[in-house]
Design a protein around this motif. Sequence first.
Motif, mmCIF file in Angstrom:
data_model
loop_
_atom_site.group_PDB
_atom_site.id
_atom_site.type_symbol
_atom_site.label_atom_id
_atom_site.label_comp_id
_atom_site.label_asym_id
_atom_site.label_seq_id
_atom_site.Cartn_x
_atom_site.Cartn_y
_atom_site.Cartn_z
ATOM 1 N N ARG A 73 0.891 -1.163 0.000
ATOM 2 C CA ARG A 73 0.000 0.000 0.000
ATOM 3 C C ARG A 73 0.932 1.216 0.000
ATOM 4 N N THR A 126 -9.704 -9.111 -4.669
ATOM 5 C CA THR A 126 -9.750 -8.852 -3.227
ATOM 6 C C THR A 126 -10.648 -9.889 -2.574
ATOM 7 N N ASP A 128 -12.430 -9.429 -0.156
ATOM 8 C CA ASP A 128 -13.624 -8.779 0.411
ATOM 9 C C ASP A 128 -14.854 -8.858 -0.497
ATOM 10 N N ARG A 172 -13.922 -5.152 6.684
ATOM 11 C CA ARG A 172 -14.066 -3.900 7.448
ATOM 12 C C ARG A 172 -15.329 -3.165 7.067
ATOM 13 N N GLU A 223 -15.302 -8.299 10.963
ATOM 14 C CA GLU A 223 -14.489 -7.390 11.789
ATOM 15 C C GLU A 223 -15.049 -5.960 11.835
ATOM 16 N N HIS A 260 -5.276 -13.261 8.988
ATOM 17 C CA HIS A 260 -4.735 -13.375 7.624
ATOM 18 C C HIS A 260 -4.708 -14.788 7.076
ATOM 19 N N ARG A 263 -6.572 -15.185 3.904
ATOM 20 C CA ARG A 263 -6.080 -14.679 2.613
ATOM 21 C C ARG A 263 -5.094 -15.613 1.936
HETATM 22 O O1 F6P Z 1 -8.926 -5.841 1.743
HETATM 23 C C1 F6P Z 1 -8.590 -7.105 2.095
HETATM 24 C C2 F6P Z 1 -8.366 -7.243 3.587
HETATM 25 O O2 F6P Z 1 -7.970 -8.577 3.814
HETATM 26 C C3 F6P Z 1 -9.551 -6.867 4.478
HETATM 27 O O3 F6P Z 1 -10.540 -7.854 4.588
HETATM 28 C C4 F6P Z 1 -8.851 -6.611 5.785
HETATM 29 O O4 F6P Z 1 -9.635 -5.779 6.595
HETATM 30 C C5 F6P Z 1 -7.584 -5.950 5.347
HETATM 31 O O5 F6P Z 1 -7.332 -6.397 4.019
HETATM 32 C C6 F6P Z 1 -6.375 -6.246 6.194
HETATM 33 O O6 F6P Z 1 -5.312 -5.486 5.735
HETATM 34 P P1 F6P Z 1 -3.780 -5.743 6.094
HETATM 35 O O7 F6P Z 1 -3.338 -6.973 5.401
HETATM 36 O O8 F6P Z 1 -3.077 -4.535 5.623
HETATM 37 O O9 F6P Z 1 -3.712 -5.945 7.580
#
Ligand code: F6P
Length: 331
Positions: A73, A126, A128, A172, A223, A260, A263
């Motif tokens: 990011r 994503t 999400d 989120r 969350e 995580h 993911r």
């Molecule tokens: O946007 C994807 C996501 O996994 C969201 O569900 C979560 O809130 C966020 O990224 C977490 O971000 P990071 O990996 O920066 O902690």
Amino acid sequence: MGKRIGILTSGGDAPGMNAAIRTAVRTALHYDLEPWGIYRGYHGLINGEMEPLTSRAVSGIIQRGGTILKSARSEKFMTPEGRAQAVDMLRQHEIDSLIVIGGDGSFRGALSLQEEGIKVICIPGTIDNDIACTDYSIGFDTAVNNVMDAVNKIRDTASSHERVYLVEVMGRHSGYIALYSGLACGADVILIPEVPYRVEDVCKQIQRAAELGKSFNIIVVAEGVKRIDGSQNSESPALQIGRYIERESGFETRITILGHIQRGGAPTVRDRLLASRLAYHAIELIYQGKGGKMLGEVNQVVKSFDLAYALAQEKQLNLDYYRLSNILASF
Ligand code: F6P
């Protein structure tokens, strides 16, 4: 070799991004275009972290979660200077078309590059699933399957110890992960950001479930859930709700924050196919000289949308799923 195309992944990684990169590279080569990988999203773009990608560079990645191009990011890219540097870098490398795989923040960045004359094609990636103009985004299916696997395991121990389990999942601003996984796992309560909750009601639902003879419960909490009264703090909502239920009902509660783990892992068939189809169409659009588009899959058909239009739409959660889960949990 024909013209150069940049490919980058940005924002939170999502399983299936590698399948998209693989298809983009090989389809580009098929059309005699020159694919370049840009590392670490916009951050790497600003720093010129890029190189040509060969067919062999994307061998053996279709089954891997994450992204071989890395993700980041970038705060610098949010500034006009950062964006100007990014455009400069692309021009220096003679790249005038760019595929951006990411979420809506990444798409906004892409739109600003489009306005500077770079032809961008965006692919939704994503977990999400909060991007409009597509039924699903890459990574969502794998993420909900990850949640389902975890909750299946939690069920075993929840039933043995006759406890209330609160499982906090990502999201989120979007309840997709919580709603789909909660419905698929037979959760007793599903809490999503789109439907604000009252902790007293959640506790009552669990007490009613006990009256129905249920000896253990699963509550899936996104969350980003919000209380009806607007009172909010930064502590995990699952922790707060669990504490309340234990205090008010006397039921033993346990909390699992999946984090995580959701993911990661090998992408599902659905995610691999979605990624491959979207990336193929992205290269086709570039080959036709198009830019400023987002690709999505709607009713199983890949469609392209004007990027500015897509970003102005809001993704709607299908609340029929929510009503169904409430009906199923009430018996
Ligand atoms: O946007 C994807 C996501 O996994 C969201 O569900 C979560 O809130 C966020 O990224 C977490 O971000 P990071 O990996 O920066 O902690």
